[in-house]
Design an enzyme around this catalytic site. Sequence first.
Site, PDB file in Angstrom:
ATOM      1  N   GLN A  39       0.782  -1.166   0.084  1.00 50.59           N
ATOM      2  CA  GLN A  39      -0.054  -0.121  -0.044  1.00 50.59           C
ATOM      3  C   GLN A  39       0.911   1.381  -0.157  1.00 50.59           C
ATOM      4  OE1 GLN A  39      -2.517  -1.888   3.257  1.00 50.59           O
ATOM      5  NE2 GLN A  39      -4.133  -0.369   2.259  1.00 50.59           N
ATOM      6  N   HIS A  59      -1.838  -4.949 -12.534  1.00 55.07           N
ATOM      7  CA  HIS A  59      -1.334  -4.762 -14.306  1.00 55.07           C
ATOM      8  C   HIS A  59      -2.244  -5.714 -15.114  1.00 55.07           C
ATOM      9  CE1 HIS A  59       2.866  -3.964 -12.273  1.00 55.07           C
ATOM     10  NE2 HIS A  59       1.878  -3.035 -12.043  1.00 55.07           N
ATOM     11  N   ASP A  72       2.257   0.513  -8.163  1.00 53.27           N
ATOM     12  CA  ASP A  72       3.672   0.668  -8.666  1.00 53.27           C
ATOM     13  C   ASP A  72       4.619   1.812  -7.790  1.00 53.27           C
ATOM     14  OD1 ASP A  72       2.926  -1.180 -10.323  1.00 53.27           O
ATOM     15  OD2 ASP A  72       2.978  -0.131 -12.082  1.00 53.27           O
ATOM     16  N   HIS A 142       1.149  -9.345   4.230  1.00 62.33           N
ATOM     17  CA  HIS A 142      -0.072  -8.381   4.565  1.00 62.33           C
ATOM     18  C   HIS A 142      -0.515  -8.543   2.870  1.00 62.33           C
ATOM     19  CE1 HIS A 142      -2.137  -4.893   6.312  1.00 62.33           C
ATOM     20  NE2 HIS A 142      -2.710  -4.983   5.284  1.00 62.33           N
ATOM     21  N   ASN A 186      -1.859 -10.839   8.164  1.00 62.04           N
ATOM     22  CA  ASN A 186      -2.746  -9.768   8.393  1.00 62.04           C
ATOM     23  C   ASN A 186      -4.162 -10.486   7.756  1.00 62.04           C
ATOM     24  OD1 ASN A 186      -3.611  -7.091   9.197  1.00 62.04           O
ATOM     25  ND2 ASN A 186      -3.957  -7.133   6.829  1.00 62.04           N
ATOM     26  N   GLU A 187      -5.161 -10.449   8.619  1.00 63.06           N
ATOM     27  CA  GLU A 187      -6.869 -10.619   8.328  1.00 63.06           C
ATOM     28  C   GLU A 187      -6.933 -12.036   7.365  1.00 63.06           C
ATOM     29  OE1 GLU A 187      -8.126  -6.713   6.682  1.00 63.06           O
ATOM     30  OE2 GLU A 187      -8.161  -6.004   8.736  1.00 63.06           O
ATOM     31  N   GLU A 399      -5.448  -2.260  14.196  1.00 62.03           N
ATOM     32  CA  GLU A 399      -6.075  -1.284  13.200  1.00 62.03           C
ATOM     33  C   GLU A 399      -7.433  -0.747  13.672  1.00 62.03           C
ATOM     34  OE1 GLU A 399      -6.316  -2.510   8.970  1.00 62.03           O
ATOM     35  OE2 GLU A 399      -4.486  -3.675   8.980  1.00 62.03           O
TER      36      GLU A 399
HETATM   37  C1  NOJ Z   1      -7.518  -3.745   6.662  1.00 61.52           C
HETATM   38  C2  NOJ Z   1      -6.396  -3.844   6.087  1.00 61.52           C
HETATM   39  O1  NOJ Z   1      -5.212  -4.643   6.786  1.00 61.52           O
HETATM   40  C3  NOJ Z   1      -5.740  -2.703   5.286  1.00 61.52           C
HETATM   41  O2  NOJ Z   1      -4.702  -3.116   4.478  1.00 61.52           O
HETATM   42  C4  NOJ Z   1      -6.765  -1.895   4.657  1.00 61.52           C
HETATM   43  O3  NOJ Z   1      -6.233  -0.717   4.003  1.00 61.52           O
HETATM   44  C5  NOJ Z   1      -7.616  -1.334   5.894  1.00 61.52           C
HETATM   45  N1  NOJ Z   1      -8.324  -2.550   6.527  1.00 61.52           N
HETATM   46  C6  NOJ Z   1      -8.703  -0.289   5.528  1.00 61.52           C
HETATM   47  O4  NOJ Z   1      -9.484  -1.078   4.437  1.00 61.52           O
END
Ligand code: NOJ
Length: 501
Positions: A39, A59, A72, A142, A186-187, A399
């Site tokens: 990100q 892409h 990118d 992630h 992550n998630e 988060e």
């Molecule tokens: C959870 C994610 O871990 C993160 O990558 C994302 O940008 C945020 N939520 C917001 O959607």
Amino acid sequence: MAQSTLFLVISIATIVVSAEPTLKFPPGFKFGAATSAYQIEGAWNVSDKGESIWDRFTHTLPDRVYNGHTGDIACDSYNQWKKDVQIAAELGLHHYRFSISWTRLLPSGTPNHICEDGIKYYNDLIDGLLEKGIEPMVTIYHWDLPQRLQDLGGWCNPLITDWFADFARIVFSIYADRVKWWITINEPLIICDFPFNTGQMAPGIIDPQIGSYLCTKHTLLAHAKAWRIYDEEFRPKFHGKVSIANQLLAYEETSPGDREPVELISQLSTGIYSHAIYSKEGGWPPIIEKLFAEKSKTKGYPRSRLPEFTKEEIELVRGTYDYYALNYYTARVVRFARPGEEAGPWPVFGSPELNIVANVLPEWKTTVADIFFIYPPGLRHLLSWLKKNYGDIQMFITENGYPSNGDEKLDDVERVQFTHDHLEQVLLSINEDDVDVIGYTAWSLIDNFEWPEGYRVKFGLYEVNFEDPERTRTKRKSAEYYQRVIEQHALIPIKQPYDEL
Ligand code: NOJ
């Protein structure tokens, strides 16, 4: 004044003082902010960095991302990381959560070749943070899987548990001397459930029936292997803490007292990624395991679509945590579907598997991101739900953040309100519900690439100018507010108008 009257006055004064809600956070409570590699970093093909599934997805399937945006260049944090450290220091953050790009470190996904530039990039970032007194909190994965491993089946191939464990061991061996806070994955809900149901995230494969649940099982095993590697090979020397971060939706009753759908969907969403790790007995949440076994049978499958754990696997995963890491954004009210009504799609509009419909209440504020509705008490309810189900575990909010379209520029009063309202719930959870919440992490330090939403949706405490090659970061009002919260280690009441902050 007679002695008894004096005593009475003192007692009343004591009661009045102690009845006031405390706005202070407990000593040692940590405040941080988060980002992730794809990100923010950009530099998607510098040096010998390999291709990740997000490189490939953006892409080759530009129509699945807003305006064909890609990561990118993103915030160019690969080159501008010093600015990120600088603003993290300006905020007074106790910790900064970021992730390691798998293909920046291991270009082909496997440890036969480790990229020197990749090693150096994260070394510099970690050292830069530590110099400013900021603890690094590192997410090992992630969402940016090496494309090569995706081509071999990705999270649906059982071998991924070893591929991930190999990667995690390399990461620990390079950085564990300085990093004490770890998140393996992550998630998993947004790795397995959301993409396989919608195709809106990399790798873009839709397979809600089988793929999604293979992925679920493999993320748990991969996490557990990494945790055990740390526990056996690194903890004795470095004494860090390792967990997995779950995206949790808060589920509420549609009609007062109608708990059954709430409990059921909570077990599918939260329980499926938690029970195996945090419960005493391990394995799938029993009610979900039973339901899937029955449903799979009636649909003609020879085995449950929710793959069984062996006894060894249950033992491997059980207890692999040092704290509970949770990401919280939004909530739903749920109920069973009425005859003829469609339930779902999972995971944001309900569950066809459970025949449950999910809605939002009209009073919950909408945001620019169409799945995020604001309900701060959901955070407190979730924390209590976790404590009730898994016991008195340390909870770390890894988060929480507010999405906007950026029109507010620096005057992001709604993000200020959001931060205040959620921190208030954290305090209630600590003080009234006796939940051991040890930290809070704002998503995000800076505006960044918001997956299928591209750069349309912004979460930053700092605005990023994506038109400017320097990707200038500018402080928003929410950053000023958060900085004061951190300085005073207390919830700062919001005065109106916000200019008085
Ligand atoms: C959870 C994610 O871990 C993160 O990558 C994302 O940008 C945020 N939520 C917001 O959607």
